[in-house]
Scaffold this motif. Structure first.
Motif, PDB file in Angstrom:
ATOM      1  N   LYS A 186     -24.328   2.432  14.737  1.00 54.39           N
ATOM      2  CA  LYS A 186     -25.484   2.600  15.627  1.00 54.39           C
ATOM      3  C   LYS A 186     -25.555   4.034  16.149  1.00 54.39           C
ATOM      4  O   LYS A 186     -26.613   4.667  16.130  1.00 54.39           O
ATOM      5  CB  LYS A 186     -25.384   1.614  16.794  1.00 54.39           C
ATOM      6  N   SER A 187     -24.430   4.533  16.595  1.00 54.07           N
ATOM      7  CA  SER A 187     -24.373   5.875  17.165  1.00 54.07           C
ATOM      8  C   SER A 187     -24.648   6.946  16.102  1.00 54.07           C
ATOM      9  O   SER A 187     -25.392   7.897  16.351  1.00 54.07           O
ATOM     10  CB  SER A 187     -23.005   6.089  17.801  1.00 54.07           C
ATOM     11  N   LEU A 188     -24.052   6.791  14.906  1.00 54.90           N
ATOM     12  CA  LEU A 188     -24.267   7.758  13.833  1.00 54.90           C
ATOM     13  C   LEU A 188     -25.717   7.727  13.360  1.00 54.90           C
ATOM     14  O   LEU A 188     -26.316   8.771  13.109  1.00 54.90           O
ATOM     15  CB  LEU A 188     -23.321   7.491  12.667  1.00 54.90           C
ATOM     16  N   GLY A 189     -26.290   6.524  13.259  1.00 53.53           N
ATOM     17  CA  GLY A 189     -27.696   6.419  12.880  1.00 53.53           C
ATOM     18  C   GLY A 189     -28.607   7.125  13.870  1.00 53.53           C
ATOM     19  O   GLY A 189     -29.561   7.815  13.484  1.00 53.53           O
ATOM     20  N   ILE A 206     -18.104   6.508   6.260  1.00 51.68           N
ATOM     21  CA  ILE A 206     -17.842   7.129   7.567  1.00 51.68           C
ATOM     22  C   ILE A 206     -17.650   6.052   8.625  1.00 51.68           C
ATOM     23  O   ILE A 206     -16.703   6.102   9.425  1.00 51.68           O
ATOM     24  CB  ILE A 206     -18.988   8.083   7.961  1.00 51.68           C
ATOM     25  N   CYS A 207     -18.502   5.048   8.607  1.00 52.37           N
ATOM     26  CA  CYS A 207     -18.402   3.970   9.600  1.00 52.37           C
ATOM     27  C   CYS A 207     -17.136   3.146   9.400  1.00 52.37           C
ATOM     28  O   CYS A 207     -16.517   2.703  10.378  1.00 52.37           O
ATOM     29  CB  CYS A 207     -19.641   3.086   9.542  1.00 52.37           C
ATOM     30  N   ASN A 208     -16.718   2.932   8.155  1.00 55.47           N
ATOM     31  CA  ASN A 208     -15.475   2.199   7.885  1.00 55.47           C
ATOM     32  C   ASN A 208     -14.265   2.896   8.478  1.00 55.47           C
ATOM     33  O   ASN A 208     -13.290   2.247   8.859  1.00 55.47           O
ATOM     34  CB  ASN A 208     -15.266   2.013   6.383  1.00 55.47           C
ATOM     35  N   VAL A 214     -20.770   9.832  18.639  1.00 54.97           N
ATOM     36  CA  VAL A 214     -20.355   9.256  17.363  1.00 54.97           C
ATOM     37  C   VAL A 214     -18.834   9.109  17.308  1.00 54.97           C
ATOM     38  O   VAL A 214     -18.320   8.030  17.023  1.00 54.97           O
ATOM     39  CB  VAL A 214     -20.864  10.114  16.191  1.00 54.97           C
ATOM     40  N   LEU A 215     -18.109  10.172  17.585  1.00 55.12           N
ATOM     41  CA  LEU A 215     -16.658  10.142  17.379  1.00 55.12           C
ATOM     42  C   LEU A 215     -15.887   9.343  18.416  1.00 55.12           C
ATOM     43  O   LEU A 215     -14.704   9.098  18.237  1.00 55.12           O
ATOM     44  CB  LEU A 215     -16.111  11.573  17.327  1.00 55.12           C
ATOM     45  N   SER A 216     -16.521   8.923  19.486  1.00 52.44           N
ATOM     46  CA  SER A 216     -15.796   8.182  20.518  1.00 52.44           C
ATOM     47  C   SER A 216     -15.995   6.669  20.410  1.00 52.44           C
ATOM     48  O   SER A 216     -15.548   5.939  21.288  1.00 52.44           O
ATOM     49  CB  SER A 216     -16.228   8.657  21.903  1.00 52.44           C
TER      50      SER A 216
END
Length: 120
Positions: A44-47, A75-77, A33-35
């Motif tokens: 996509k990664s967070l989901g 968070i995505c923004n 997620v963080l990269s």
């Protein structure tokens, strides 16, 4: 009998550790997620991370999953925009702490000066 680590003995701990590793940038073949470089890939990664955390059924992650779902767009923004209200929140916390410590101070101007001095 060989020595075992705690993660080999306790399966939920092992699963929680894996979820933590999937969130941060630790190389092991998954999309972290963080990269992520932008909002689309981060979404996509967070989901995917949220789905894995829900599938784990670990009660310790329930509040985290709820918060991530509630603030998903924000968070995505953060992956596309460099702005943060962190410094403002830090100043606000500092002022609130001073307010608690200075309870009963009779001179408002002195209290104001103390805030201004502390927040330089």
């Amino acid at each position: 009998m060989g020595s075992k680590s705690l993660t080999d003995i306790i399966e939920p701990l092992k699963l929680a550790y894996r979820l933590k590793e999937l969130f941060y940038c630790v190389p092991c073949g998954y999309q972290y997620v963080l990269s992520q470089p932008n909002k689309v890939r981060a979404a996509k990664s967070l989901g995917e991370w949220i789905r894995r955390a829900e599938d784990s059924n670990l009660k310790e992650f329930k509040s985290c999953i709820t918060a991530f779902n509630n603030w998903f767009d924000e968070i995505c923004n953060s992956f596309d925009y460099p702005w943060s209200n962190g410094p403002l929140e830090g100043t606000h916390t500092k002022i609130k702490t001073l307010k608690r410590n200075c309870f009963g101070m009779k001179n408002f101007n002195l209290f104001r000066k103390r805030i201004m001095f502390a927040c330089k």
